[in-house]
Write a protein that holds these residues in place. Structure first.
Motif: not given
Length: 335
Positions: A167-175, A177-179, A82-91, A93-98
């Motif tokens: 904007x939230x998905x881009x906050x940490x300049x992810x490599x 983006x899942x839209x 879980x901790x590793x997942x928290x580190x990559x989410x947002x930073x 991989x960004x997610x744009x919810x539908x």
């Protein structure tokens, strides 16, 4: 071009009362750095479940079983804690919810919601965090950014809320983006603005985008490659030109034939029937019950993946040398 994301033989099963729902069955695709891959298919085909699996949202859910691998930058997301997942989410991989209407917290200001990811993943002062949030609001095309920073979601239109989600998905300049259906419920003018925004961001930051949609017009305008999903399986992949100009799977024919085209003055042809019950999916081809070209082998055996070209692969028995070849590019019978 190296793959940033590789999904290999992904299976996602949900244990529910009465059995197991096989939501994703052996899905495989990849997303290269800086490109846009469109994942298309009708509702219920498994697109959103696949997307949420990529960010690890399914990995630790009770009653969910996952098999296969999801390699992001060479590391398997399905094996992360879980901790590793928290580190990559947002930073990373960004997610744009539908659904922008329900994805934002109505009790928090827009600025504070954008700041959450920045605060979590970057070591910045409060002043720098606020400055970053305002810059992001401005970046996604929302005017009066300083004033908007203090406002709540109900003070924004649907298109504006979708820009906030981006904007939230881009906050940490992810490599990556899942839209997930980023233009759903938006009028065509706002749709065009959102797609232009995603393209501009991709050009500036070389960001890869996994675009999940059922709108083939959006696909034609935005993607370089396409993966067609049906009943939890990827049935055809290829470049946009290959999928639109030379599709090979009957389901892809059905999708394209059900889209209005200016050059033809005729009634649209819907895909008859309903998707299969994923409690008990077909033994063979998942499209067999709706396919007018189905053969006996389609009922009994899952078709192999046939390579048409380097990028173009199809899961269909019609590509077998023993099958009927008197079929045109969009499923019309040749006489």
């Amino acid at each position: 071009m190296s793959a940033l994301l590789e999904v290999n033989n992904l299976e996602v099963f949900f244990s529910v009362y009465g059995g197991s729902v096989q939501a994703v069955r052996g899905a495989a695709f990849h997303v290269n750095k800086g490109e846009t891959l469109a994942l298309v298919g009708e509702s219920g085909s498994g697109k959103s479940v696949t997307a949420q699996s990529i960010i690890g949202a399914m990995s630790h859910k009770r009653g969910t079983k996952l098999n296969g691998s999801i390699l992001f930058k060479g590391k398997d997301v399905l094996k992360m804690k879980k901790r590793q997942l928290y580190e990559i989410r947002g930073s990373e991989i960004g997610f744009v919810f539908q659904d922008p209407m329900t994805s934002l917290n109505p009790t928090m200001t827009i600025g504070k919601q954008i700041e959450e990811g920045v605060t979590l993943h970057q070591q910045l002062s409060k002043k720098e965090v606020k400055k970053t949030a305002i810059e992001l609001i401005r970046l996604v095309g929302i005017p009066d950014a300083e004033q908007r920073y203090h406002q709540y979601p109900h003070e924004f239109s649907g298109g504006m809320r979708q820009r906030v989600i981006i904007a939230i998905a881009l906050a940490c300049k992810p490599e990556l983006i899942i839209a997930d259906e980023p233009t759903t419920a938006l009028d065509v003018t706002i749709q065009a603005q959102i797609l232009d925004l995603l393209r501009d961001i991709q050009t500036k930051n070389s960001t890869a985008i996994l675009l999940i949609t059922h709108d083939l017009g959006v696909v034609a305008e935005s993607a370089q490659r396409v993966a067609v999903m049906y009943a939890g399986m990827i049935v055809e992949t290829g470049t946009v030109e290959e999928i639109f100009d030379s599709p090979k799977h009957p389901y892809t024919w059905g999708l394209l034939n059900s889209v209005p085209r200016l050059e033809r003055n005729e009634r649209l042809t819907p895909i008859e029937g309903s998707p299969p019950d994923l409690f008990e999916p077909p033994r063979g081809c998942p499209f067999v019950e709706r396919c007018k070209y189905a053969m006996e082998v389609c009922v009994q055996h899952l078709p192999p993946s046939t390579a048409i070209s380097g990028d173009h692969r199809v899961l269909c028995w019609l590509l077998d040398e023993r099958a009927n070849r008197d079929i045109g590019e969009r499923g019309e019978q040749i006489v």
